[in-house]
Write a protein that holds these residues in place. Sequence first.
Motif, PDB file in Angstrom:
ATOM      1  N   LYS A   1     129.138  24.028  55.616  1.00 59.38           N
ATOM      2  CA  LYS A   1     129.646  23.204  56.725  1.00 59.38           C
ATOM      3  C   LYS A   1     129.162  21.752  56.621  1.00 59.38           C
ATOM      4  O   LYS A   1     129.885  20.829  56.956  1.00 59.38           O
ATOM      5  CB  LYS A   1     129.165  23.775  58.062  1.00 59.38           C
ATOM      6  CG  LYS A   1     129.812  25.082  58.431  1.00 59.38           C
ATOM      7  CD  LYS A   1     129.222  25.634  59.720  1.00 59.38           C
ATOM      8  CE  LYS A   1     129.541  27.097  59.873  1.00 59.38           C
ATOM      9  NZ  LYS A   1     128.876  27.689  61.017  1.00 59.38           N
ATOM     10  N   ASN A   2     127.910  21.579  56.179  1.00 59.19           N
ATOM     11  CA  ASN A   2     127.364  20.212  56.087  1.00 59.19           C
ATOM     12  C   ASN A   2     128.172  19.384  55.097  1.00 59.19           C
ATOM     13  O   ASN A   2     128.507  18.235  55.362  1.00 59.19           O
ATOM     14  CB  ASN A   2     125.893  20.239  55.647  1.00 59.19           C
ATOM     15  CG  ASN A   2     125.008  20.777  56.753  1.00 59.19           C
ATOM     16  OD1 ASN A   2     125.254  20.499  57.925  1.00 59.19           O
ATOM     17  ND2 ASN A   2     124.013  21.556  56.396  1.00 59.19           N
TER      18      ASN A   2
ATOM     19  N   GLU B   1     131.617  18.565  56.505  1.00 56.73           N
ATOM     20  CA  GLU B   1     131.584  17.521  57.539  1.00 56.73           C
ATOM     21  C   GLU B   1     131.388  16.146  56.909  1.00 56.73           C
ATOM     22  O   GLU B   1     132.004  15.171  57.323  1.00 56.73           O
ATOM     23  CB  GLU B   1     130.460  17.808  58.535  1.00 56.73           C
ATOM     24  CG  GLU B   1     130.911  18.817  59.577  1.00 56.73           C
ATOM     25  CD  GLU B   1     129.788  19.366  60.417  1.00 56.73           C
ATOM     26  OE1 GLU B   1     130.006  20.353  61.126  1.00 56.73           O
ATOM     27  OE2 GLU B   1     128.682  18.799  60.368  1.00 56.73           O
TER      28      GLU B   1
ATOM     29  N   ASP C   1     134.640  15.097  55.436  1.00 49.04           N
ATOM     30  CA  ASP C   1     135.545  14.716  56.533  1.00 49.04           C
ATOM     31  C   ASP C   1     135.254  13.294  56.990  1.00 49.04           C
ATOM     32  O   ASP C   1     136.150  12.494  57.263  1.00 49.04           O
ATOM     33  CB  ASP C   1     135.285  15.645  57.722  1.00 49.04           C
ATOM     34  CG  ASP C   1     136.520  16.460  58.004  1.00 49.04           C
ATOM     35  OD1 ASP C   1     136.390  17.423  58.758  1.00 49.04           O
ATOM     36  OD2 ASP C   1     137.594  16.146  57.452  1.00 49.04           O
TER      37      ASP C   1
END
Lengths: 411, 200
Positions: free
Chosen positions: A396-397, A400, A403
């Motif tokens: 997830k890190n 993100e 993104d």
Amino acid sequence: MLDLTTQHIDQIRNYFLATSEDEKRSLQNNIAPMFLKGFLNDLKRLFIYEPGNEPKLISIAKSMGASKHIEALKEIQQQFYSELAGIYLNGETNHDIEDLFKVHNQIFLNEVSFNKELQTSFILNEREFLKKKFVEIDKATDINSAEIESAFTNIERYRLKNLFQEIEAAENGKSKYYNLDKSPSFEYDHRIKLHWPEVPVRKFNWKKLAIAASVIGLILISSILVINNKKSTNEIAKSDNIKGAIINKVDSNVPKKDFENKAKELLANNKLKNKEVQIRLLKSESLGFSDREEKIIIRFFDIKERIAELEKITKTPVGAGGDHSYEIAIKNQIDSLQSLNNKYTFDGKTIALYIPNTNKVESFKLKEKYFIKIDEKVYSIIKSIKPTVFNKVTDKNVLEKIDEIDFKQNN
Amino acid sequence: MSRIVEMYSNDDSIIEGIKRFDDEAVTRLYNRHKSYCLWFMNSKYDDQNTIEDIYQDAVIVFIENVRTKNLKLVNTSIQTYLNSICYNQIKVRFNNKRKPVLVGDNLDTLNDYNEDINEWLNDYSDIKTERMKIIQEELIKMKEKGPQCFELLRKFFFERKTMESIAEQMNYTNSANAKAQKWRCQDRLKNQVFNRLKQC
């Protein structure tokens, strides 16, 4: 000399985006250092009562050693209004919202209005979606009268076609293979198989052969005359000697060209079609912008099209006694192409992708690692000349961070 | 299909499914009550296209009531509710000139649900049309080009989920990150919309 750091800015952001009064109070109480509390109050007063006063914002920021964070502070201001507008849309309120309404803060009011329009858009889109869905449900569970009518028409057409076939069969007698003459485009052995029984091979003596030849000649000529006058679905290929090929269109998948010639041509022309695009390599060594622009070449190889071409030729019936080596070669090529499906190679400058072409592709570099985003899915890639399977990113890190780079570089 | 029938075998389960935005619940709702409603309207109004249209609108009104007003059916059923909406709509179309005679229904309950389909579905008519049209179009474009953003905004603005719930469903590390991403997506949409409005 005061000098606000990125950490302080994060604390300020968290304070302004806190959802409840309790959370805000708790954050404010725990904020360090002390001078930041005063800064928070100054900013809040500015955001609520003087929303467009940029010179004052710059002046306050300067006094707190936050000049380099002006853009971040402006972003926090926008997010503050957006957050409160979201709370208001859900039917809740707080002191800040009430104050903003009291002073007719126009930026906040515009945000509230846009949020409401956004919500309405979703509702209207959903209604349209439901209407379309109901139509699909009806199609899946109901038959309308037009469909029934159309079905009857098709059944009758099929029945008539079969009837015509029976009529023709009765008139022509039992049929045979039409052996094709040695015209340039056909090989003698590859007869196009019709769905009629084969004439048994017989041995004749010379006299009988001569009589039979003349009888056969007469039958051929009269058949050609009869066929010319009929309206049927058969095609007559013309040749100078009037001994053309009659290709039965009952099975429309039967190709006109000889299998081997086609196969030879396809195998010789084995270069894959590809499309090349050049895109930016988006990167960020820290949270800020990166000025250096690097390009990456993406080459899409559409193997599916090639596989479809090869598979189509394999559906052609070869016939008894045909050479199967081409079939094997084609199958090997299909297998080899399929093994490339959804893989890539990368040499640091060019990425070859064995997937269908798409506009939604971006490349990223994060801490010396390369990533590629295809149709919103992110994969990590390594330099490799051997076709390699995509490795989907689930951290997830990392997602993100990517993104964030994507957003900052594209807006 | 039998699995859906089993899952949504009664009114309560259908209502719960609709609240969860489960399309299978919508399908079951639509199929389960259609033939009776249509039969019921057919006896009063013989335009097949119109009565199908009325039925679809009635289902939409029911769904929106469940989702936005947390509708609860007390001492009645979904079938009766839908019949009631359809009945009212037919009355409106007949301009109250004659009262439809109903057979096999509890007439007392039919007047309980006075949703006027037209009134309900025209509730957003005061919002400026051109601007709304552009927002809708840009949302649809976003759905194709940035489905993650679309989904996030949809969950917040339409499904009215909290940021904590959104963060969990969409695999963000925490609600603050989800909030930051929501703001970016909203900002992107706003830029697209206002760029187009400038061109108009």
